[in-house]
Every structure is written in C-alpha cells, then in structure tokens.
Design a protein around this motif. Sequence first.
Motif, PDB file in Angstrom:
ATOM      1  N   ALA A   1       0.923  -1.209   0.321  1.00 43.95           N
ATOM      2  CA  ALA A   1       0.013   0.035  -0.416  1.00 43.95           C
ATOM      3  C   ALA A   1       0.982   1.100   0.054  1.00 43.95           C
ATOM      4  O   ALA A   1       1.967   1.562   0.939  1.00 43.95           O
ATOM      5  CB  ALA A   1      -1.070  -0.300   1.508  1.00 43.95           C
TER       6      ALA A   1
ATOM      7  N   PRO B   1     -14.814  -1.063  -1.251  1.00 44.01           N
ATOM      8  CA  PRO B   1     -13.387  -2.126  -1.054  1.00 44.01           C
ATOM      9  C   PRO B   1     -12.889  -3.568  -1.724  1.00 44.01           C
ATOM     10  O   PRO B   1     -13.963  -4.081  -1.883  1.00 44.01           O
ATOM     11  CB  PRO B   1     -13.327  -2.151   0.672  1.00 44.01           C
ATOM     12  CG  PRO B   1     -14.291  -1.639   1.179  1.00 44.01           C
ATOM     13  CD  PRO B   1     -15.299  -1.554  -0.202  1.00 44.01           C
ATOM     14  N   GLY B   2     -11.305  -3.117  -2.201  1.00 37.67           N
ATOM     15  CA  GLY B   2     -10.972  -4.163  -3.360  1.00 37.67           C
ATOM     16  C   GLY B   2     -11.217  -4.162  -4.435  1.00 37.67           C
ATOM     17  O   GLY B   2     -10.664  -4.667  -5.892  1.00 37.67           O
TER      18      GLY B   2
ATOM     19  N   HIS C   1      -6.814   0.921  -5.965  1.00 34.34           N
ATOM     20  CA  HIS C   1      -8.018   0.309  -4.440  1.00 34.34           C
ATOM     21  C   HIS C   1      -7.749   0.381  -3.509  1.00 34.34           C
ATOM     22  O   HIS C   1      -6.614   0.826  -3.292  1.00 34.34           O
ATOM     23  CB  HIS C   1      -8.486  -1.136  -5.446  1.00 34.34           C
ATOM     24  CG  HIS C   1      -7.420  -2.538  -4.540  1.00 34.34           C
ATOM     25  ND1 HIS C   1      -5.805  -2.943  -5.232  1.00 34.34           N
ATOM     26  CD2 HIS C   1      -7.562  -2.909  -3.508  1.00 34.34           C
ATOM     27  CE1 HIS C   1      -5.314  -3.228  -4.028  1.00 34.34           C
ATOM     28  NE2 HIS C   1      -6.197  -3.734  -3.176  1.00 34.34           N
TER      29      HIS C   1
ATOM     30  N   ASP D   1      -8.357  -0.724   0.947  1.00 30.66           N
ATOM     31  CA  ASP D   1      -8.750  -1.422   1.342  1.00 30.66           C
ATOM     32  C   ASP D   1      -9.633  -1.217   2.743  1.00 30.66           C
ATOM     33  O   ASP D   1      -9.987  -0.460   2.929  1.00 30.66           O
ATOM     34  CB  ASP D   1      -8.269  -3.058   2.022  1.00 30.66           C
ATOM     35  CG  ASP D   1      -7.091  -2.131   3.143  1.00 30.66           C
ATOM     36  OD1 ASP D   1      -7.636  -1.093   3.665  1.00 30.66           O
ATOM     37  OD2 ASP D   1      -5.752  -2.170   3.349  1.00 30.66           O
ATOM     38  N   GLU D   2     -10.392  -2.140   2.835  1.00 33.27           N
ATOM     39  CA  GLU D   2     -11.119  -2.002   4.538  1.00 33.27           C
ATOM     40  C   GLU D   2     -11.118  -1.278   5.211  1.00 33.27           C
ATOM     41  O   GLU D   2     -11.751  -0.623   6.310  1.00 33.27           O
ATOM     42  CB  GLU D   2     -11.698  -3.167   4.675  1.00 33.27           C
ATOM     43  CG  GLU D   2     -13.547  -3.932   3.600  1.00 33.27           C
ATOM     44  CD  GLU D   2     -13.407  -5.260   4.509  1.00 33.27           C
ATOM     45  OE1 GLU D   2     -13.204  -6.171   5.832  1.00 33.27           O
ATOM     46  OE2 GLU D   2     -14.285  -5.567   3.858  1.00 33.27           O
ATOM     47  N   ASP D   3      -9.312  -0.655   5.494  1.00 31.55           N
ATOM     48  CA  ASP D   3      -9.318  -0.432   6.728  1.00 31.55           C
ATOM     49  C   ASP D   3      -8.609   0.809   6.222  1.00 31.55           C
ATOM     50  O   ASP D   3      -8.061   2.218   6.849  1.00 31.55           O
ATOM     51  CB  ASP D   3      -7.763  -0.635   7.066  1.00 31.55           C
ATOM     52  CG  ASP D   3      -7.911  -1.998   8.194  1.00 31.55           C
ATOM     53  OD1 ASP D   3      -9.574  -2.254   9.015  1.00 31.55           O
ATOM     54  OD2 ASP D   3      -7.451  -3.353   7.486  1.00 31.55           O
TER      55      ASP D   3
ATOM     56  N   TYR E   1      -4.314   0.872  -2.723  1.00 34.72           N
ATOM     57  CA  TYR E   1      -2.840   0.624  -3.317  1.00 34.72           C
ATOM     58  C   TYR E   1      -2.749   0.990  -4.832  1.00 34.72           C
ATOM     59  O   TYR E   1      -4.271   0.875  -5.431  1.00 34.72           O
ATOM     60  CB  TYR E   1      -3.479  -1.147  -3.537  1.00 34.72           C
ATOM     61  CG  TYR E   1      -3.517  -1.247  -1.849  1.00 34.72           C
ATOM     62  CD1 TYR E   1      -2.663  -2.423  -1.436  1.00 34.72           C
ATOM     63  CD2 TYR E   1      -4.465  -1.499  -1.257  1.00 34.72           C
ATOM     64  CE1 TYR E   1      -2.686  -2.862  -0.084  1.00 34.72           C
ATOM     65  CE2 TYR E   1      -4.068  -1.300   0.346  1.00 34.72           C
ATOM     66  CZ  TYR E   1      -3.718  -2.757   0.315  1.00 34.72           C
ATOM     67  OH  TYR E   1      -3.454  -3.132   1.734  1.00 34.72           O
TER      68      TYR E   1
END
Length: 535
Positions: A359, A381-382, A419, A421-423, A427
């Motif tokens: 990341a 996310p993702g 993209h 992530d959930e946190d 990235y």
Amino acid sequence: MNRSAHTDRFVIDNLPPPEQWPDLVFERPELQFPEQLNATTELLDHAVAEGHGDRPAVMGKGIRWTYRELQEQVSRLAHLLVEDMRLEPGNRVLLRGANTPWLAAAWLAVWKAGGVAVGTMPLLRAKELKDIATLGRVSHALCDANLAEELKIARADCPMLREVLYYGEGTDLPARLARKPAHFDTVPTAATDPALIGFTSGTTGVPKGTIHFHRDVMAMCEVFPRHCLQPGQDDVFVGTPPLAFTFGLGCLLCFPLWARASTVLLEKLAPEALLGAIKEYGVTICVTSPTGYRQMASLVGQHGVPSLKKCVSAGEALPTDTRERWREVTGIRIHDGIGGTEMIHIYIASGPEDYRPGAVGKLLPGYRGMIVDDDMNPLPPGDVGKLAIKGPTGCRYLADSRQKNYVRDGWNLPGDAFHMDEDGYFYYHARIDDIIVTSGYNVSSPEVEWALLAHPAVAECGVIGVPDPDRGQIIKAFVVLKPGHFGTDTMTKTLQDFVKQTVAPYKYPRAIRYVETLPRTETGKLQRFRLKEIN
C-alpha cells in the motif's frame, strides 16, 4: 474579504470558472489561514522574528546561510526585482537553475515581492521554455548563468520576456545586491493571490500550468510534514528532486523552513554524491525517488549514513522490494507518498508506523478520497477504479480546457488507478492516461513522438512506457523508417541523441523497436494500447 495585491491580474483572470473548481476543505484548525498571507513571511520572516535568526537555514557549495542571512539576501533580491527589473505584483517570473541556495533565495524573493514564480526543470530545451513563457506570459526571469544558453534561444521568440537576470559564477549579482537594503517590506498578498504556476506535461504534449496560491504553499506544509514526516528544528534535509518540481519545492525548501530546520541544496546529486552529502552535512532527512534508493542501497556499505533518521520517497510507485532492501542496509523504513503538481504535494502517505505491504498509505489529515467508476460512483473496498481526491488544495489550470477533465463533481481526478482496502489503505495500480512515469519524471508519449518525427529518417512512430525494475518505466519507441534507412544500432543511437537535443534528455527512448507499420484506427489515430500488446 481578501484584498489582492496583484496589479497584474493575468493569472487571476485566467483561473478556471468557479463552477470548474474542485471543492476545497479547510476543516482542520491548522488549515485556518488569515485572509492576508505571504508564504515568505510565514516561512522566513517569522522564523527570524521567533528567534531562529542565527540557526542554519540553507547550505550549498561554498554557502552556509543562517535564517537572518537568507532573509537579507531575499530582501536585497526583492529590491532588485522591484527597483531594477520593474516587477509588479502578479508578474510571472521564470526561475531556471539547478538546486542551489541562490535558487532558493529567488523563489522566496519572488513571493516577497508579490510575483508569481514559474519553476522550470534545468534540463528543458529552448522550445519547452518558449512554450512555458508564452502560455504564462512570463515577463521576468532569474536564470543560473550555467543554464543561460537555452533561455537566450527561447527569448528570441518571447517578446513579452522583457527582463532577465543571470546569477551564479561570473555574474555581478553579488555586487548589485550589496548596494540594496537588507530589509524589504513584503507585498501584502492575499491568501488567494497566486504564488506559483507549476507546469506539467499533458497527454497532448502541450504543458498545463497549475496555479497555486500562497495559501496552498502553507497548506502543503501543514499536512505531510506535520502529520507524517514530523521534522524538527535540528533536522537537516537533502535530496534530488528539483525545486521546479513541487515535490522538491516542498521537501527541500518549504518544509525545512516551516520546521525551522535546515536544507542542503546541491546540483547533480548522483547516488554516490548524495551519500557523500549525507555524511558531509550530517543529513537527517533524505528525499529522493525509488530509483535513487535502489541505486544507493548497494553503496551504503561503502559510505555509511550514521546521521540519517528519515527517508521520503515519492514521484513514482515505491516497490516493496526497494523499501525492504533499504531497510535492510540502513535500518530505516521509508516514508512513502503520492501527490501531484495539480494538488501541489502529497495527499496519501505512510510512515514507518502505519506501513502496510503493497500500500502507498492512507489519506493524510485534511484530505478526503474514494475510488470511483467512470460515472463517479464510489466503488467498494477491493475494486480497482479511479482515485478521486479533495482537500485544502486542488487543481486550477491556467486558461486550459483540460480543467474539466481533471475535476468532476468537485473531486480531483489525478488519473491514477487504485483500490482501497477496508481499513482505508490505498494501493496503486497504474496511470490511466498516456503519461510515462520514468525515474520520477512525467513524460508525454506524443511529445517524444513529435521529437522523433522531426528526424528525416523517421516516417512514423509510437511511444509507450514499459516496466523497468530500476526506473519504474522506461520510454520505448516503435519506429517506421523511411525508405533507404535501416534499423541498426547506429540508427538507434542517432535517434536517441537527436531526441536528447530536441527535448529534455530524460525524455529520450531507452529502447527502440523498428516495425513496418503501426496499429491505427480507421480515422488514423494511433492505438498505443496495441503497441503494449506487441511489446
């Protein structure tokens, strides 16, 4: 109400229409700026007033200026600009030079005198300088005597460029400055008066001028350094990005002064020279590209970096293996980030404590971001999509229809695929447009194509970026030669040298493939994506 000091309103009058501006967010207390603001006052004059006058500020070859000495040089230069060169508030001043204390003084003097600084990369050729001077209606220039030749050629086609001052070896600038007062009453600029125009290549090869205010200069100081890098008064900065690049302007001039720290400004810092400078000056913070860290990693054992505490990388994606290799040889985890000329500086970053493998990092305080599809719908996310950003800074192109492509629904769209992530970690995947990012430089494919097409042996060509472990990407050209010419090693070197003489040398194609035809649409448009398929 902000009271503009600009009597020359060219930049103000050529800002995008208000409906095309990005939304600006100033929620945090450190981003609450007064209506009247001057970056040099904040960064330099206040430092002296606070008692830092005898502390080291800027160092370079043969120069070690304290804050007070820097302030005096800046004031004398501001007097020269106004009295001898007839600078009016709002006039554009082209700055041309390698990183030196004198170039730093030039930036600060232009702001102090109410001018609009136009930084230019040292490697730019006459054509590129002419384009920038014409688009920005540049009236003044401060140029290192070592880089005078290309500017003199460009000036022949720039009648509006009426005043040029050369500094450096062999010039009479020190004598002229000695006759000027050591105090200058700073022009009372508004926070929203333009302070700089950062020119960046577009996908068409026509540069785009990004306007930033005095408020923007201070906003970048209140985000990345405050919340991520956290420099202190005893820190010493050094690095490779030119001050003409807003990444370099921030990390090597504005951030050190904001922290009341010191900076080392040196020309042509190759990896070994950069390591030598770290040792010589007791540098604690190093700023360079991933390419620089990759090249230095194998040399650290020979030099040692005992004083070094923090490292900053930006300008291109930082590979995980580069980050880890640097940690192995130095024990230092790199501060990574992504920003852009349009946003002035970094808006997503990670420090050693919040790094997540792969990341770039999280949004810095003061910025908002999301990943969107082509219709500006947020993606979960993702999912990979376009990065959208807003905060205290944003894109404002100088009289450019491409403004509406960068800003949609109040969001800045830098043109990067990401993209999240959930946190909330972001990235990086790739650039969306045809800009090639090589060793931290942004290069336009069409601009290289035009340079190649100017050679009498070239019939057609197409240029793309291809992955490279050392430079992130390299420039690769697909060339159709005219009858009677052949794709030999000699021809390749001839074309490479020709490009180096036509545009900035870092834009030359490191790889050339000779082909019989290029993929085009029925209307004749080059299909660069198909070049990547046959690469």
